[in-house]
Scaffold this active site. Structure first.
Site, short mmCIF file in Angstrom:
data_model
loop_
_atom_site.label_atom_id
_atom_site.label_comp_id
_atom_site.label_asym_id
_atom_site.label_seq_id
_atom_site.Cartn_x
_atom_site.Cartn_y
_atom_site.Cartn_z
CD GLU A 146 -4.51 0.01 -1.17
OE1 GLU A 146 -4.89 -0.50 -1.75
OE2 GLU A 146 -3.08 0.02 -1.22
CD GLU A 196 -3.20 5.44 -4.94
OE1 GLU A 196 -3.36 6.81 -4.69
OE2 GLU A 196 -4.16 4.54 -4.39
#
Length: 528
Positions: free
Chosen positions: A405, A303
């Site tokens: 995810e 991220e």
């Protein structure tokens, strides 16, 4: 812009039927006064196809030709419906839509491709078509150079295979009985797991029965393996990895670093300068030497479009250093850039598709060549046309794309979660640039991160039913038949491993073969 539209229905061998709409009209010319772009799309499979866009377009009286590829030595060919398009211009946007019905399979990915005078465009549109109803494919293309004669054709995402049966002298055996069963799948579809799976045999059985890929939810993260400086403990991930190895499941490594300071160990947040650099060096070397060649991927700096803890502390080249060091430590692992809100939305300015691509190119200019694109895919209400457009754009980089995810927001009830999950999984699976899908559904006593597939008694919730349905659908069922007059048996099968049994009189043989991605027919020989 140019639209391709066509209204006709043809039988394309026994496998595909097409109702194709083609409309051609130039777009970028200042004098263009034709129809504006029609944003209509359909995701549900329909008993009867909808009316053609643009009222059928300008090719209404033209039937498709057929692109032939040989399946058998001389007797069987596979027909792909094709349209010959003359005089296409450079830098014009061409769009088309197609209704597709398949026969002879539960479902199949149908890909539209284009050949021109001097180039081939391997994927200009896709749909995961369903058996017994009409599925909507919508796509388009832009030519790099003008073409006098181009062909737009459609193919299903399976590979043709022909099995040849003979005796030890090479005599072909007609009417030999054949049974074929797919025993493993090439496409990785899996889920996150947590330490809760350890010692839970029913959960392990449930998981292994379904999935061929996994990721550890939190157990490899720095805060889990070294909560206090110098107190490194890999005992939990070791046990999880042993379970994965025992069941021949591939696993992603998640993650080496997480740029979000909230999920960075407290003791690391208190370091700076040389002390922090020493700590990150120890983290990489410890983790990567411990698990070298164990994980197929590593999310190196998680991220980093939304957070920059390490670059703030160590300078703008910190991420470059992480990737370079990780590659040296485990050259066999594919290194990923993993991020959220890339395919889920375009309203997050930190992670638009162009921002993602720009950061990849920044790393390339720094000498780091990223191996993989990780898209977390935490969805609320999916915008499927946006998702497809983002995947199309990322696919131009030529890197493997994984949905890493996948889940649906817990703001929805179970039934709605399942409905949206099926849309996302079908869209991801149908895109030829997507190499794998991981669900973020690790089971805990108090539930899951956002979406569970089962309750605590391992009884499927609606989302679990969707997964089971798709797992069955995306697998070649058991096939039984007999060799033809050439001693051959042909089929189209999903990619993966197969077991084949052949019987002829009092003779029998068993063997296995693999179907890997290729446009060529796979030929496999068995002797009795």
């Amino acid at each position: 812009m140019a639209f391709l539209s066509k209204n006709c229905m043809q039988q394309a061998s026994s496998f595909l039927r097409f109702l194709v709409f083609l409309l051609l009209c130039p777009c970028f010319a200042l004098s263009y006064d034709g129809p504006s772009y029609d944003y209509t799309a359909y995701t549900e499979c329909k008993e009867v196809p909808e009316r053609p866009l643009y009222n059928g377009g300008i090719l209404q009286n033209e039937l498709p030709a057929f692109k032939l590829s040989r399946i058998n030595d001389a007797s069987i060919t596979y027909k792909s419906p094709a349209f010959v398009l003359p005089n296409l211009t450079q830098d014009t946007i061409y769009c088309f839509s197609t209704w597709v019905k398949i026969q002879g399979a539960e479902s199949s990915l149908v890909t539209a491709s284009l050949t021109t005078d001097n180039a081939t465009y391997n994927c200009v549109g896709t749909v995961l078509a369903q058996s017994g109803c009409w599925s909507f494919l919508k796509g388009g293309f832009i030519l790099d150079a003008p073409s006098n004669l181009s062909t737009l054709y459609f193919q299903a995402r399976k590979r043709a295979v022909t099995i040849h049966v003979s005796d030890s002298h090479g005599n072909r055996l007609q009417e030999a009985a054949i049974t074929i069963e797919q025993i493993s799948k090439d496409f990785p579809l899996g889920s996150a797991i947590a330490s809760t799976i350890l010692g839970n045999l029913p959960y392990q059985d449930w998981f292994v029965e379904r999935f061929n890929a996994a990721v550890f939810e939190n157990e490899l993260k720095w805060y889990a393996t070294e909560p206090e400086q110098g107190e490194v403990d890999y005992s939990i991930p070791d046990q999880m990895l042993q379970l994965i190895r025992a069941n021949q499941i591939v696993a992603r490594g998640h993650n080496i670093f997480w740029e979000d300071p909230t999920y960075t160990p407290a003791w690391v947040r208190n370091l700076s300068g040389a002390a922090l650099k020493s700590a990150v060096n120890s983290r990489i070397q410890s983790l990567m030497s411990k698990y070298k060649e164990e994980f197929i991927h590593w999310d190196v700096s998680n991220e980093m479009l939304h957070f920059d803890f390490y670059e703030q502390r160590l300078g703008p080249d910190a991420t470059l250093y992480f990737y370079e060091t990780a590659h040296i430590a485990d050259p066999s692992a594919t290194l990923f850039m993993n991020e959220f809100n890339v395919v889920e939305t375009c309203s997050d300015v930190n992670s638009t598709v162009d921002t993602y691509i720009s950061r990849l190119r920044d790393l390339e200019r720094g000498g780091i060549f990223m191996d993989g694109i990780g898209l977390e895919s935490h969805f609320s209400v999916p915008n499927l046309p946006l998702m497809r457009g983002v995947l199309d754009k990322l696919a131009t980089l030529g890197l493997p794309i994984w949905l890493t995810e996948v889940d649906i927001s817990s703001n929805f009830d179970y039934k709605t979660q399942a409905f949206y999950l099926e849309q996302v999984l079908r869209e991801g699976y149908s895109h030829p640039a997507v190499n794998g899908i991981i669900l973020w559904t690790a089971l805990h006593p108090d539930g899951c991160y956002q979406m569970c597939l089962t309750d605590n008694n391992l009884q499927n919730l609606p989302a679990g039913d969707v997964v089971d349905k798709l797992l069955l659908e995306w697998k070649t069922g058991e096939l039984n038949g007999y060799t033809d007059e050439h001693g051959s048996y042909s089929l189209h099968g999903y990619l993966g491993e197969y077991r084949v049994s052949v019987a002829y009189g009092n003779r029998a043989a068993n063997s296995t073969f693999s179907l890997c991605p290729s446009d060529e027919t796979k030929h496999f020989n068995i002797q009795l």
